[in-house]
Design a protein around this motif. Structure first.
Motif, PDB file in Angstrom:
ATOM      1  N   LEU A   1      45.834  36.724  24.712  1.00 51.77           N
ATOM      2  CA  LEU A   1      46.212  36.287  23.367  1.00 51.77           C
ATOM      3  C   LEU A   1      45.268  35.141  23.024  1.00 51.77           C
ATOM      4  CD1 LEU A   1      50.089  36.279  23.655  1.00 51.77           C
ATOM      5  CD2 LEU A   1      48.636  38.004  22.612  1.00 51.77           C
ATOM      6  N   GLU A   2      44.292  35.436  22.188  1.00 47.51           N
ATOM      7  CA  GLU A   2      43.172  34.510  22.053  1.00 47.51           C
ATOM      8  C   GLU A   2      43.586  33.152  21.512  1.00 47.51           C
ATOM      9  OE1 GLU A   2      40.113  36.585  19.997  1.00 47.51           O
ATOM     10  OE2 GLU A   2      40.034  38.177  21.504  1.00 47.51           O
ATOM     11  N   GLU A   3      44.558  33.159  20.596  1.00 48.62           N
ATOM     12  CA  GLU A   3      44.920  31.869  19.996  1.00 48.62           C
ATOM     13  C   GLU A   3      45.861  31.066  20.886  1.00 48.62           C
ATOM     14  OE1 GLU A   3      46.392  32.868  16.094  1.00 48.62           O
ATOM     15  OE2 GLU A   3      44.606  34.108  15.850  1.00 48.62           O
ATOM     16  N   GLU A   4      46.571  31.752  21.763  1.00 48.70           N
ATOM     17  CA  GLU A   4      47.599  31.061  22.534  1.00 48.70           C
ATOM     18  C   GLU A   4      47.114  30.522  23.871  1.00 48.70           C
ATOM     19  OE1 GLU A   4      48.092  33.718  20.777  1.00 48.70           O
ATOM     20  OE2 GLU A   4      49.938  33.521  19.629  1.00 48.70           O
ATOM     21  N   GLU A   5      46.096  31.127  24.440  1.00 45.00           N
ATOM     22  CA  GLU A   5      45.629  30.705  25.762  1.00 45.00           C
ATOM     23  C   GLU A   5      45.141  29.256  25.721  1.00 45.00           C
ATOM     24  OE1 GLU A   5      45.200  31.920  28.827  1.00 45.00           O
ATOM     25  OE2 GLU A   5      45.762  34.023  28.664  1.00 45.00           O
ATOM     26  N   ALA A   6      45.488  28.504  26.770  1.00 46.92           N
ATOM     27  CA  ALA A   6      45.040  27.108  26.830  1.00 46.92           C
ATOM     28  C   ALA A   6      43.528  27.036  27.045  1.00 46.92           C
ATOM     29  CB  ALA A   6      45.779  26.383  27.951  1.00 46.92           C
ATOM     30  N   PHE A   7      43.020  27.858  27.942  1.00 47.71           N
ATOM     31  CA  PHE A   7      41.580  27.912  28.184  1.00 47.71           C
ATOM     32  C   PHE A   7      41.197  29.385  28.161  1.00 47.71           C
ATOM     33  CE2 PHE A   7      43.322  24.262  30.364  1.00 47.71           C
ATOM     34  CZ  PHE A   7      42.513  23.230  29.911  1.00 47.71           C
ATOM     35  N   LEU A   8      40.732  29.843  27.048  1.00 50.54           N
ATOM     36  CA  LEU A   8      40.506  31.277  26.887  1.00 50.54           C
ATOM     37  C   LEU A   8      39.355  31.748  27.772  1.00 50.54           C
ATOM     38  CD1 LEU A   8      41.237  33.849  25.348  1.00 50.54           C
ATOM     39  CD2 LEU A   8      39.587  33.189  23.621  1.00 50.54           C
ATOM     40  N   PRO A   9      39.630  32.675  28.697  1.00 42.51           N
ATOM     41  CA  PRO A   9      38.544  33.191  29.529  1.00 42.51           C
ATOM     42  C   PRO A   9      37.606  34.074  28.694  1.00 42.51           C
ATOM     43  CG  PRO A   9      40.716  33.719  30.436  1.00 42.51           C
ATOM     44  CD  PRO A   9      40.913  33.285  29.034  1.00 42.51           C
ATOM     45  N   PRO A  10      36.346  34.198  29.127  1.00 44.60           N
ATOM     46  CA  PRO A  10      35.423  35.059  28.384  1.00 44.60           C
ATOM     47  C   PRO A  10      35.854  36.518  28.493  1.00 44.60           C
ATOM     48  CG  PRO A  10      34.422  34.260  30.407  1.00 44.60           C
ATOM     49  CD  PRO A  10      35.720  33.551  30.274  1.00 44.60           C
ATOM     50  N   PRO A  11      35.406  37.349  27.534  1.00 48.08           N
ATOM     51  CA  PRO A  11      35.830  38.753  27.574  1.00 48.08           C
ATOM     52  C   PRO A  11      35.269  39.464  28.804  1.00 48.08           C
ATOM     53  CG  PRO A  11      34.193  38.414  25.862  1.00 48.08           C
ATOM     54  CD  PRO A  11      34.546  37.067  26.384  1.00 48.08           C
ATOM     55  N   SER A  12      36.077  40.347  29.365  1.00 46.77           N
ATOM     56  CA  SER A  12      35.632  41.014  30.586  1.00 46.77           C
ATOM     57  C   SER A  12      36.328  42.352  30.756  1.00 46.77           C
ATOM     58  CB  SER A  12      35.946  40.136  31.795  1.00 46.77           C
ATOM     59  OG  SER A  12      37.344  40.026  31.940  1.00 46.77           O
ATOM     60  N   ILE A  13      35.712  43.170  31.600  1.00 47.24           N
ATOM     61  CA  ILE A  13      36.419  44.361  32.098  1.00 47.24           C
ATOM     62  C   ILE A  13      37.010  43.956  33.428  1.00 47.24           C
ATOM     63  CG2 ILE A  13      36.133  46.671  33.050  1.00 47.24           C
ATOM     64  CD1 ILE A  13      33.931  47.112  31.034  1.00 47.24           C
ATOM     65  N   ARG A  14      38.316  44.188  33.605  1.00 46.29           N
ATOM     66  CA  ARG A  14      38.922  43.767  34.854  1.00 46.29           C
ATOM     67  C   ARG A  14      39.138  44.985  35.761  1.00 46.29           C
ATOM     68  NH1 ARG A  14      43.865  41.402  33.458  1.00 46.29           N
ATOM     69  NH2 ARG A  14      44.548  43.522  33.682  1.00 46.29           N
ATOM     70  N   VAL A  15      38.389  45.004  36.832  1.00 47.18           N
ATOM     71  CA  VAL A  15      38.525  46.107  37.785  1.00 47.18           C
ATOM     72  C   VAL A  15      39.557  45.693  38.825  1.00 47.18           C
ATOM     73  CG1 VAL A  15      37.325  47.503  39.494  1.00 47.18           C
ATOM     74  CG2 VAL A  15      36.131  46.755  37.430  1.00 47.18           C
ATOM     75  N   ALA A  16      40.537  46.545  39.052  1.00 46.21           N
ATOM     76  CA  ALA A  16      41.535  46.250  40.083  1.00 46.21           C
ATOM     77  C   ALA A  16      41.363  47.287  41.197  1.00 46.21           C
ATOM     78  CB  ALA A  16      42.935  46.307  39.502  1.00 46.21           C
ATOM     79  N   VAL A  17      40.842  46.843  42.323  1.00 41.92           N
ATOM     80  CA  VAL A  17      40.610  47.757  43.437  1.00 41.92           C
ATOM     81  C   VAL A  17      41.950  48.095  44.073  1.00 41.92           C
ATOM     82  CG1 VAL A  17      39.347  48.062  45.598  1.00 41.92           C
ATOM     83  CG2 VAL A  17      38.443  46.551  43.820  1.00 41.92           C
ATOM     84  N   ASN A  18      42.154  49.343  44.424  1.00 47.17           N
ATOM     85  CA  ASN A  18      43.369  49.680  45.168  1.00 47.17           C
ATOM     86  C   ASN A  18      43.055  50.696  46.243  1.00 47.17           C
ATOM     87  OD1 ASN A  18      44.182  52.494  44.138  1.00 47.17           O
ATOM     88  ND2 ASN A  18      43.741  51.348  42.266  1.00 47.17           N
ATOM     89  N   ILE A  19      43.985  50.849  47.177  1.00 49.25           N
ATOM     90  CA  ILE A  19      43.662  51.686  48.332  1.00 49.25           C
ATOM     91  C   ILE A  19      44.073  53.140  48.146  1.00 49.25           C
ATOM     92  CG2 ILE A  19      43.711  49.792  50.000  1.00 49.25           C
ATOM     93  CD1 ILE A  19      46.450  50.832  50.869  1.00 49.25           C
ATOM     94  N   ALA A  20      44.583  53.478  46.978  1.00 44.83           N
ATOM     95  CA  ALA A  20      45.015  54.864  46.789  1.00 44.83           C
ATOM     96  C   ALA A  20      43.854  55.875  46.729  1.00 44.83           C
ATOM     97  CB  ALA A  20      45.904  54.958  45.556  1.00 44.83           C
TER      98      ALA A  20
END
Lengths: 599, 486
Positions: B442-461
């Protein structure tokens, strides 16, 4: 001090009367749904109050302080009655009830004194014990902080510790009572034993089958078998039991969209959106509606989630007396005239927040009057139907249907699935623009997980049943049974002479116990006889008004209710809880309870 | 006449008073006189000290004027009117989930988007446990924990999770977000001080806000900056030791940061804890089940004693693959939440079937303790592979399963434009059979807005082959999109 404040209120009364009469008269003509305050009844038994005190007085009388100060100590009661004009829609809505009647009987003086004395003793004994512990004369029970942290600032303030150790601890076995099975009309209560006055609680392994007057299972959809349960099983096997992503990323299942649409149809608003936790629905979405420069006008007894939501939003909050329309109007007038604090700029917007049924009072919000005020002062209305959705109205559409209020007059409709629907989670419904904004701004849609698939399926199934879309009339049947049970139970309690609060149509019945020592005794004695009941004390209630809370369910049979009433009556006699000074109700014939429709 | 004058004059011109006479007069004066004069003196002092008396600034308005003001007031709409061309946020629709694959908007792909780190969601064991529980308890509990909403499953889970962490007591919440957001304000009140990492996720930020404490942010994972703040506080405390004695201090950190993929140096924090007398609250939502040799979290990762952490909170939506949240800690600390945790006291309890599913997931974790190390090895591999993308920067600790892919050369592009590019990569990857997601803020609400990114979540499946294929797809698609752009 308390005394002084009380008498000041009493002295101001005549003025209030004048002002209110004007205001109310203004309102009367504006009410569109045909509800009119035609009879303002002064139910004072001894007739001391001759000035025609009406309902707003009730709130003043209820906080215990005025009880002592009003000068008339014979425990009179004020009932406010609103007769309804016959109205095409309204008559069908309330088949059993024809009046809006709420009673809040005054605390008898001697009981108030005993209650204060009880707390005084508790505090004194606690104080002595604390000292004995400090000096090492008695061994201090309970857990201690790790010795590594001795030179840290203590984690808890003294008061919190004192309350927990000396007051809460005495009735600790009456909360957090574990249940071994489905919380239906009857449930299995697990027994506790304690070797050291509640400091340690051990489960004995004994289980007692009891009548359940504690769960919010209004329509009896807390069930572990049957067609709805089968649907949930299928959903669990299809989608699994959880979701590992927020809704805005990869957490939106097709059944979530389906549920949003169903809730939209159920509430009759333009759009709706659902969330995984009822508490979070309020707490995490209110900030997307209001912010700095906005005012929230909130009922004094609103739920903690609303309080938290407004706090997180940064808006200014003003409180009005519980369900007191005069107080609400006063707050609104002053707020608009004075503007924002310090800068005196006009408010950006004002949001009135009320609940449908107040779960600690059993009272029902005066919705038509709130709507009239909302229109008069150009505010917005946020209605939290946590307890009323499903349970009120002839087809379970909640308090809006109960009063026959126009749905467009409610700007934000909120409700939960953890009560009537036997699931968990919550929803918000409103205009297309509103929901679009919430979807894009909601904290819980962006960062929290959505509802778990089995829970979604449970809501889908039970909501369809209530709406009759499953091809049965089970929903309507259960709603009518709940209404019957409510009428019957409240009537019988009145007959027995208990003091209890709330609206005559509300399935939540707070039964007053007052004296703190009687509270755990009440709970234990009921449990021993096979009745599960919730008891609450300060700070959940005002100091003097400790109470037991009863929640009725459509699944209670008349036999169960009779058994429960018998137990309550017996315990009430033993503990001297039948304190009502009201006249006994007129004897009436009871039609048979509508039979429970099977699947 | 003159004579008269002369005889009167001495009476009129005062003789100089000696101190002795003054004292005598004082002694002889009657009591009421002294009291009166005393009061006068007090009155004069008050007059001198009080500000010039205020002219009543508040004009009393007549009812008519009030009505007029009310008439004139025009509030803003409850929500701003949406423009006609507004495109409402459309959630992607998932029709199948669990295991290695995810079907999103009708396209099936290998899942590298959801936090199903250990593949618990989609395991038969968890679903079966949930169904078994359903047949005993139903779905909802119809009450908060205090009011008959406690089922024996809840108690079992609390005991179980505490044992898993090696703590004294656990407490179960019905929603992950509300867990940390409730447990912080349960302890930290107005006037207390919280030292918090800038990179904390939004749920923690809400907890900070709800606590109304004084918040001091230190730079993300920067222990020097934290120490600087702590030192400053020591100086501050010396100035006002009385206040310092009542001010509780907390450090709030995440074990593994959702927003950056970095691991918090908890060993350093424990050092600070005893040096500066600051308690540690640790959110292990992402690190629980993931870090450490056997998945016991960041404390195991650094090999420190878990009881040095005052409170650990975590949500069950990630490694456990169900819903809800829990806290573990010493009995003294955790028990307090049963009366003070808002999300605990005032919310319906967790559906027992979800607690049962979580318990089944814990069983699996304990039966196969290598899961976490397998995940870490895989994460390291993925990290290496993603680092090969020239146009993107991969952030996050190599062993952490959360990887943020940032656009390396952003030029003068706006956030929206970068987001569009990232969305394009995500969509193209989905066409090729790999499910990714951009990190949503939520761009307006975040205290320190992180830069835009693709978030890869590795899993073992996914299998090794599936993983290799999806990494190739990401490399290919990212290069394709960004080569033309940057």
């Amino acid at each position: 001090m308390v005394l002084l404040r009380g008498s000041a209120t009493a002295m101001q009364k005549p003025e209030c009367e004048l002002e209110k009469n004007g205001v109310v008269a203004g309102l009367k003509t504006k009410m569109a749904n045909g509800i009119e305050r035609s009879a303002v009844q002064n139910g004072a038994v001894n007739g001391i109050m001759a000035n025609g005190d009406t309902v707003h007085q009730i709130n003043g009388l209820r906080n215990g302080s005025t009880t002592v100060c009003n000068g008339d100590m014979n425990g009179h009661l004020k009932i406010q009655t609103e007769a309804k004009k016959p109205d095409a829609t309204a008559t069908t809505q309330r088949t059993l009830a024809s009046k809006f009647e709420e009673t809040f009987e005054e605390t008898p003086l001697h009981i108030a004194l005993i209650t204060y004395f009880g707390f005084l003793v508790l505090i004194l004994v606690g104080y002595i014990k604390e000292h004995l512990w400090r000096w090492g004369i008695l061994k201090k029970p309970g857990s201690k902080e790790s010795s590594k942290l001795n030179d840290f600032v203590p984690l808890f303030s003294d008061f919190v510790n004192f309350f927990g150790r000396n007051i809460y601890m005495r009735g600790r076995d009456c909360g957090h009572i574990p249940v071994a099975g489905v919380p239906g009309a009857q449930f299995d209560i697990m027994e506790y034993s304690t070797p050291d006055y509640n400091w340690t609680l051990n489960l004995t392994g004994n289980i007692k089958r009891s009548v359940n007057l504690g769960s919010y299972n209004y329509l009896g959809f807390a069930e572990n078998s049957g067609p709805r349960s089968a649907q949930v099983e299928v959903a669990t096997k299809t989608y699994g039991s959880g979701i590992c992503s927020p809704r805005r990323e990869l957490g939106n299942l097709s059944i979530h969209t389906e549920l949003d649409r169903l809730v939209t149809r159920f509430t009759g608003k333009e759009d709706a959106v659902t969330f995984a936790m009822g508490f979070a629905t309020n707490a995490l979405n209110m900030p997307s509606l209001i912010g700095k420069g906005c005012l929230v006008v909130s009922d004094k007894l609103n739920h903690a989630s609303i309080v938290l939501g407004t706090r997180l939003s940064g808006a200014v909050v003003r409180i009005f007396e519980h369900n007191d329309m005069e107080s609400l109007e006063k707050v609104l007038r002053n707020a608009i005239v004075d503007g924002q604090p310090r800068s005196h700029r006009p408010w950006k917007k004002i949001l009135i927040v009320v609940e449908g049924i107040y779960s600690m009072e059993g009272s029902i919000v005066r919705l038509p009057e709130v709507v009239a005020l909302k229109k008069k002062y150009k505010c917005y209305l946020y209605l939290d139907e946590a307890h009323s959705i499903g349970a009120m109205g002839h087809s379970g559409r909640g308090i809006v249907e109960y009063f026959g209020v126009n749905i467009d007059d409610i700007d934000v409709m909120m409700g939960t699935f953890s009560k009537s629907f036997g699931a968990c989670g919550g929803y918000l419904a409103g205009s297309k623009d509103l929901i679009a904004r919430i979807r894009s701004k909601s904290h819980s849609a962006a960062y929290g997980a959505p509802m778990a698939p089995p829970v979604v399926q449970q809501v889908l199934a039970s909501m369809r049943t209530i709406m009759g879309e499953d091809g049965t009339s089970i929903g309507v049947n259960r709603i009518s049974r709940l209404a019957w049970n409510t009428q019957y139970f409240r009537y019988r309690l009145r007959e027995m002479g208990f003091i209890f609060y709330g609206n005559q149509d509300s399935p939540v019945v707070p039964l007053l116990i007052y004296v703190p020592a009687k509270v755990p005794a009440f709970s234990r004695m009921c449990r021993k006889r096979g009745l599960g009941i919730v008891v609450c004390v300060f700070p959940a209630t005002p100091l003097v008004e400790s109470r037991a809370r009863i929640c009725l369910s459509a699944n209670h049979t008349k036999e169960m209710l009779d058994k429960a009433l018998e137990i309550i009556s017996e315990v009430g006699d033993l503990l001297n809880c039948k304190l009502s000074k009201l006249p006994k109700p007129v004897p009436r014939e009871w039609n048979d309870q509508p039979p429970l429709e099977e699947e | 006449m003159n004579d008269n004058m002369e005889s009167v004059l001495p009476l009129l011109t005062p003789e100089p008073w000696s101190f002795g006479e003054l004292f005598e007069a004082f002694r002889q004066a009657p009591m009421y006189h002294l009291i009166f004069e005393g009061l006068l003196i007090i009155f004069i002092i008050r007059l001198l000290l009080s500000k010039s008396y205020s002219i009543q600034s508040k004009m009393v308005l007549t009812e008519k004027e009030k009505d007029q003001l009310i008439e004139e007031w025009t509030p803003e709409p409850l929500v701003p009117k949406l423009p006609d061309d507004y495109e409402p946020i459309k959630y992607r629709t998932v029709t199948q989930q669990g295991g290695s694959m995810l079907t999103v908007d009708g396209k099936q792909g290998i899942n590298l988007g959801t936090f199903n780190f250990l593949g618990m969601l989609g395991r038969k064991e968890t679903a079966d446990a949930a169904v078994k529980s359903l047949k005993k308890y139903g779905v909802g509990t119809c009450g908060p924990r205090g009011f008959y909403g406690t089922m024996d499953v809840h108690l079992d889970f609390e005991e179980r999770i505490a044992k898993f962490f090696g703590m004294e007591m656990g407490i179960l919440y019905s929603y992950g977000f509300s867990t940390v957001a409730s447990c912080i304000p349960a302890y930290s009140k107005r006037g207390d001080i919280i030292f918090c990492d800038e990179g904390v996720c939004f749920a923690v930020q809400m907890g900070l806000l709800a606590s109304r404490s004084q918040i001091k942010f230190f730079k993300h994972n920067d222990m020097e900056d934290l120490e600087r703040l702590l030192e400053e506080q020591v100086i501050e405390d010396k100035k006002n030791p009385k206040k310092a004695k009542k001010t509780r201090k907390f450090m709030v950190v995440e074990g593994l940061y959702t927003n950056t993929g970095q691991i918090t140096p908890i060993n350093k924090l424990v050092e600070f804890k005893y040096k500066y007398k600051v308690r540690i609250f640790l959110d292990e939502s992402m690190s629980f089940g993931v870090l450490g040799k056997t998945g016991h979290g960041v404390t195991e990762h650094f090999g420190i004693d878990v009881t040095d952490i005052d409170l650990i909170s975590a949500c069950m939506e990630n490694s456990l693959g169900t819903l809800g949240g829990f806290c573990v800690g010493s009995k003294y600390v955790v028990d307090h939440q049963r009366l003070s945790g808002l999300g605990y006291c005032f919310s319906a309890s967790l559906p027992p079937m979800l607690a049962s599913a979580a318990m089944a997931a814990l069983d699996i974790m304990e039966d196969d303790p290598t899961m976490a190390s397998r995940l870490q090895a895989r994460s390291e591999h993925v990290h290496e592979e993603l680092a090969k993308i020239a146009e993107m920067k991969v952030a996050g600790d190599p062993v952490a399963p959360i990887k943020h892919l940032y656009v390396r050369e952003t030029g003068d592009k706006t956030r929206q434009e970068i987001m569009k590019l990232l969305e394009l990569i995500v969509n193209m990857a989905m066409d090729e059979g790999v499910v990714l997601t951009t990190a949503c803020y939520l761009e307006e609400e975040e205290a320190f807005l992180p830069p835009p990114s693709i978030r890869v979540a590795v899993n073992i499946a996914p299998t090794e082959d599936q993983l290799a294929m999806s990494l190739q797809v990401i490399q290919k698609v990212a290069s394709e999109v960004l080569q033309n752009e940057v």
